[in-house]
Design an enzyme around this catalytic site. Structure first.
Site, mmCIF file in Angstrom:
data_model
loop_
_atom_site.group_PDB
_atom_site.id
_atom_site.type_symbol
_atom_site.label_atom_id
_atom_site.label_comp_id
_atom_site.label_asym_id
_atom_site.label_seq_id
_atom_site.Cartn_x
_atom_site.Cartn_y
_atom_site.Cartn_z
ATOM 1 N N VAL A 22 39.966 32.428 46.398
ATOM 2 C CA VAL A 22 40.023 33.207 45.160
ATOM 3 C C VAL A 22 38.850 32.770 44.296
ATOM 4 O O VAL A 22 38.619 31.561 44.129
ATOM 5 C CB VAL A 22 41.345 32.962 44.399
ATOM 6 C CG1 VAL A 22 41.357 33.722 43.073
ATOM 7 C CG2 VAL A 22 42.546 33.341 45.250
ATOM 8 N N PHE A 23 38.112 33.740 43.744
ATOM 9 C CA PHE A 23 36.963 33.430 42.874
ATOM 10 C C PHE A 23 37.316 33.742 41.431
ATOM 11 O O PHE A 23 37.777 34.838 41.112
ATOM 12 C CB PHE A 23 35.751 34.262 43.300
ATOM 13 C CG PHE A 23 34.535 34.047 42.433
ATOM 14 C CD1 PHE A 23 33.762 32.908 42.578
ATOM 15 C CD2 PHE A 23 34.164 34.983 41.485
ATOM 16 C CE1 PHE A 23 32.641 32.697 41.787
ATOM 17 C CE2 PHE A 23 33.040 34.801 40.692
ATOM 18 C CZ PHE A 23 32.278 33.645 40.841
ATOM 19 N N GLY A 24 37.099 32.757 40.551
ATOM 20 C CA GLY A 24 37.321 32.935 39.119
ATOM 21 C C GLY A 24 36.039 32.763 38.337
ATOM 22 O O GLY A 24 35.217 31.898 38.665
ATOM 23 N N GLY A 26 36.231 33.422 34.672
ATOM 24 C CA GLY A 26 36.671 33.270 33.283
ATOM 25 C C GLY A 26 37.717 32.170 33.220
ATOM 26 O O GLY A 26 37.500 31.075 33.720
ATOM 27 N N SER A 27 38.870 32.475 32.650
ATOM 28 C CA SER A 27 39.897 31.449 32.453
ATOM 29 C C SER A 27 40.441 30.874 33.754
ATOM 30 O O SER A 27 40.969 29.756 33.757
ATOM 31 C CB SER A 27 41.048 31.995 31.602
ATOM 32 O OG SER A 27 41.691 33.077 32.253
ATOM 33 N N GLU A 100 46.372 38.983 36.259
ATOM 34 C CA GLU A 100 45.105 39.693 36.168
ATOM 35 C C GLU A 100 45.234 41.211 36.042
ATOM 36 O O GLU A 100 44.288 41.866 35.631
ATOM 37 C CB GLU A 100 44.236 39.370 37.391
ATOM 38 C CG GLU A 100 43.890 37.899 37.534
ATOM 39 C CD GLU A 100 43.058 37.362 36.375
ATOM 40 O OE1 GLU A 100 42.166 38.087 35.885
ATOM 41 O OE2 GLU A 100 43.316 36.232 35.948
#
Length: 195
Positions: A22-24, A26-27, A100
């Site tokens: 999983v790529f984040g 922001g928060s 999300e």
């Protein structure tokens, strides 16, 4: 779904049977909220971090929208990639959908990201849906500051979101001058000073 059906909540589409990435940007970088077995700084090419989505849930309301981050087309973005164990994937996927996608402003996609150690991995990425009514597009810094200043949603003040972002990017050694300039403008507006 951009071909992401095989990366679904049933645990299929895992990375070599070991889990899913999983790529984040922001928060999720500083507050993932889920269990993971590996975490790495990562770069996604072809998209950039931008306040390009009107927030009517987490950081604003329908009456007083704020802004949240999205991945706008163009450029590159440094974020964080997490490897989630296969056994945990159904629960993590459900959590990510709730977190999300409260108003379905993102499109789930698979994109290759490059990890710090040079590996390239396929990752779940939430891209901005440019056809969604909450897509704000390319707003001026002045307009972004106006929307962020004073907006509050279920997750708190919009200003805190921006402040957290800038602080955590700095801690990670990432200088995002546009976000830093935006924070200066928001803080001036909050004090009633001219931008």
């Amino acid at each position: 779904m951009d071909g992401f059906a095989d990366f679904s909540s049933d645990g299929s589409g895992m990375a070599g049977g070991n889990g899913a990435w999983v790529f984040g940007y922001g928060s999720l970088m500083w507050r993932p909220g889920f269990s993971y077995v590996e975490r790495s700084s990562a770069i996604l090419h072809g998209r950039r971090r931008a306040f390009c989505i009107y927030s009517v849930h987490h950081r604003g309301t329908y009456e007083r929208p704020g802004l949240v981050l999205g991945l706008a087309p163009g450029g590159a973005v440094r974020g964080t990639a997490y490897l989630v164990a296969e056994a945990d994937w159904p629960e993590v996927y459900a959590y990510l959908m709730e977190r999300e996608q409260p108003t379905e402003t993102y499109v789930e996609a698979r994109r290759t990201v490059r990890l710090t150690d040079g590996r390239r991995v396929e990752s779940l990425v939430f891209l901005s849906d440019v056809s969604h009514p909450q897509w704000a597009g390319a707003l001026s810094l002045e307009r972004q500051a106006e929307l962020i200043t004073g907006a509050v949603g279920l997750s708190g003040p919009n200003e805190d979101y921006l402040r957290d972002l800038v602080g955590h990017l700095r801690e990670a050694g990432v200088r995002d001058r546009a976000m830093e300039d935006l924070l200066v403008r928001v803080e001036r507006q909050a004090l009633g000073s001219p931008t």
